[in-house]
Write an enzyme that holds these catalytic residues in place. Structure first.
Site, PDB file in Angstrom:
ATOM      1  N   ASP A   9       0.864  -1.170   0.000  1.00 29.52           N
ATOM      2  CA  ASP A   9       0.000   0.000   0.000  1.00 29.52           C
ATOM      3  C   ASP A   9       0.912   1.234   0.000  1.00 29.52           C
ATOM      4  O   ASP A   9       2.068   1.165   0.431  1.00 29.52           O
ATOM      5  CB  ASP A   9      -0.877  -0.030   1.259  1.00 29.52           C
ATOM      6  CG  ASP A   9      -1.597   1.288   1.501  1.00 29.52           C
ATOM      7  OD1 ASP A   9      -2.319   1.723   0.591  1.00 29.52           O
ATOM      8  OD2 ASP A   9      -1.413   1.871   2.592  1.00 29.52           O
ATOM      9  N   LEU A  10       0.407   2.349  -0.487  1.00 29.05           N
ATOM     10  CA  LEU A  10       1.231   3.559  -0.539  1.00 29.05           C
ATOM     11  C   LEU A  10       0.987   4.501   0.638  1.00 29.05           C
ATOM     12  O   LEU A  10       1.818   4.635   1.519  1.00 29.05           O
ATOM     13  CB  LEU A  10       1.003   4.304  -1.868  1.00 29.05           C
ATOM     14  CG  LEU A  10       1.561   3.619  -3.124  1.00 29.05           C
ATOM     15  CD1 LEU A  10       1.265   4.451  -4.361  1.00 29.05           C
ATOM     16  CD2 LEU A  10       3.060   3.364  -3.003  1.00 29.05           C
ATOM     17  N   ASP A  11      -0.159   5.167   0.651  1.00 27.80           N
ATOM     18  CA  ASP A  11      -0.405   6.219   1.644  1.00 27.80           C
ATOM     19  C   ASP A  11      -0.525   5.655   3.052  1.00 27.80           C
ATOM     20  O   ASP A  11      -1.275   4.710   3.307  1.00 27.80           O
ATOM     21  CB  ASP A  11      -1.674   6.983   1.272  1.00 27.80           C
ATOM     22  CG  ASP A  11      -1.523   7.695  -0.053  1.00 27.80           C
ATOM     23  OD1 ASP A  11      -0.832   8.724  -0.092  1.00 27.80           O
ATOM     24  OD2 ASP A  11      -2.063   7.190  -1.057  1.00 27.80           O
ATOM     25  N   THR A  43      -2.551  -0.131  -4.618  1.00 32.15           N
ATOM     26  CA  THR A  43      -2.998   1.129  -4.029  1.00 32.15           C
ATOM     27  C   THR A  43      -4.430   1.484  -4.415  1.00 32.15           C
ATOM     28  O   THR A  43      -4.938   1.032  -5.454  1.00 32.15           O
ATOM     29  CB  THR A  43      -2.048   2.277  -4.460  1.00 32.15           C
ATOM     30  OG1 THR A  43      -2.494   3.510  -3.900  1.00 32.15           O
ATOM     31  CG2 THR A  43      -1.984   2.419  -5.972  1.00 32.15           C
ATOM     32  N   GLY A  44      -5.046   2.313  -3.590  1.00 31.66           N
ATOM     33  CA  GLY A  44      -6.335   2.878  -3.945  1.00 31.66           C
ATOM     34  C   GLY A  44      -6.195   4.035  -4.919  1.00 31.66           C
ATOM     35  O   GLY A  44      -7.160   4.455  -5.550  1.00 31.66           O
ATOM     36  N   LYS A 195      -8.398  -5.063  -2.880  1.00 29.04           N
ATOM     37  CA  LYS A 195      -6.958  -5.156  -3.138  1.00 29.04           C
ATOM     38  C   LYS A 195      -6.490  -6.609  -3.263  1.00 29.04           C
ATOM     39  O   LYS A 195      -5.546  -6.895  -4.003  1.00 29.04           O
ATOM     40  CB  LYS A 195      -6.172  -4.444  -2.037  1.00 29.04           C
ATOM     41  CG  LYS A 195      -6.204  -2.924  -2.132  1.00 29.04           C
ATOM     42  CD  LYS A 195      -5.228  -2.289  -1.170  1.00 29.04           C
ATOM     43  CE  LYS A 195      -5.183  -0.792  -1.339  1.00 29.04           C
ATOM     44  NZ  LYS A 195      -4.163  -0.150  -0.488  1.00 29.04           N
ATOM     45  N   ASP A 218      -2.321  -0.076   6.153  1.00 28.35           N
ATOM     46  CA  ASP A 218      -2.598   0.699   7.365  1.00 28.35           C
ATOM     47  C   ASP A 218      -4.069   1.040   7.549  1.00 28.35           C
ATOM     48  O   ASP A 218      -4.467   1.454   8.630  1.00 28.35           O
ATOM     49  CB  ASP A 218      -1.797   2.013   7.347  1.00 28.35           C
ATOM     50  CG  ASP A 218      -2.349   3.011   6.340  1.00 28.35           C
ATOM     51  OD1 ASP A 218      -2.601   4.163   6.719  1.00 28.35           O
ATOM     52  OD2 ASP A 218      -2.526   2.643   5.158  1.00 28.35           O
ATOM     53  N   ASN A 221      -9.185  -0.084   3.670  1.00 33.10           N
ATOM     54  CA  ASN A 221      -9.178  -0.622   2.307  1.00 33.10           C
ATOM     55  C   ASN A 221      -8.062  -1.646   2.093  1.00 33.10           C
ATOM     56  O   ASN A 221      -7.982  -2.259   1.022  1.00 33.10           O
ATOM     57  CB  ASN A 221      -9.072   0.502   1.263  1.00 33.10           C
ATOM     58  CG  ASN A 221      -7.777   1.280   1.344  1.00 33.10           C
ATOM     59  OD1 ASN A 221      -7.213   1.465   2.421  1.00 33.10           O
ATOM     60  ND2 ASN A 221      -7.297   1.742   0.215  1.00 33.10           N
TER      61      ASN A 221
END
Length: 271
Positions: A9-11, A43-44, A195, A218, A221
């Site tokens: 995941d990114l953010d 990622t979203g 995801k 985190d 999602n």
């Protein structure tokens, strides 16, 4: 060590609080690739907001956007395994027709190379342009294809009613999820796509067993991905709900190179 698929995941996870990659994170992920592991972003974010990060990491793996709804190989337009789950554009038109009563301040329709939005007033969400160009304005004329994702910013007190409306009218077609954090935003995507859809897709491309998937996240999602991975790792700054299903929790936050530190130990990478 057995080859691992590392799903990121990114953010709030791989990126710091300024939405940047630290030099240590880049160095460790490069070392993981050099050690023979597969690093992939899940990622979203839309492609327009993850392409730079993908390139900064010099990846050549599939990129998963929109929480699993788009799987593609950047810079390879002819990749025949690309997939994209879309939703009926009529849902966007329905929301536009009800925008006043629903307290909708911003509505964006997106796809791999699609971005259109309608707004009453400029908003500051970070993920969307504050001022729309003339070719970015959402209307029944300009939205000529089914989007992959709809995102709406709305008055917080209207959220429950709008979620109920979408579930009642389109619940067999879409899933609706509120963003975490301070912004009142709902994200609408194809029914049942998470995801984990993207992670399974990548694992199949590389013949990676589920037990050899390590995923980092985190937020809500990331739930399906953390649950699906053989080893689901949640950030120290992650939500309590996500931590409750984790195989492990990083000692450090996303602001403190939590992913890089964890992978260095987990994969036995040289410092």
């Amino acid at each position: 060590m057995t080859q691992k698929l590392i799903a990121l995941d990114l953010d709030g996870t791989t990126l710091n609080n300024e939405s940047k990659l630290s030099s240590k994170t880049k160095r460790v992920l490069t070392s993981a690739v050099q050690a023979g592991h597969i690093v992939s972003i899940v990622t979203g974010r839309p492609y327009r907001l993850s392409a730079e990060i993908y390139d900064d990491l010099h990846l050549n793996t599939p990129l998963i956007n929109f929480n699993g709804s788009l799987g593609h190989m950047p810079h390879n337009q002819n990749w025949d395994l690309e997939y994209q789950y879309t939703i009926d554009r009529g849902i966007a038109f329905d929301l536009m027709a009800h925008h006043y009563e629903f307290g909708i301040n911003y509505l964006a329709a997106e796809g791999k190379s699609l971005f259109l939005a309608a707004q009453d007033n400029p908003i500051h969400l970070g993920f969307f342009p504050t001022t729309l160009a003339t070719n970015q304005i959402l209307s029944q004329t300009t939205l000529s294809e089914d989007p992959t994702s709809l995102t709406i910013a709305l008055d917080r007190d209207k959220q429950p009613a709008v979620i109920q409306y979408l579930n009642d009218h389109f619940g067999d077609q879409v899933d609706v999820a509120p963003w975490g954090g301070p912004d009142s935003v709902l994200e609408i995507g194809a029914k049942g796509i998470q995801k984990a859809t993207g992670v399974e897709f990548i694992a199949n491309q590389y013949q990676i067993d589920r037990q050899n998937i390590i995923a980092f996240g985190d937020e809500h999602n990331d739930t399906a991905m953390i649950d699906y991975a053989g080893w689901g790792v949640v950030m120290q700054n992650g939500t309590p709900q996500l931590k409750s299903i984790a195989n492990d929790i990083t000692e450090a936050t996303n602001e403190e190179d939590g992913v890089a530190n964890y992978l260095t130990d987990y994969l036995g990478l040289a410092e």
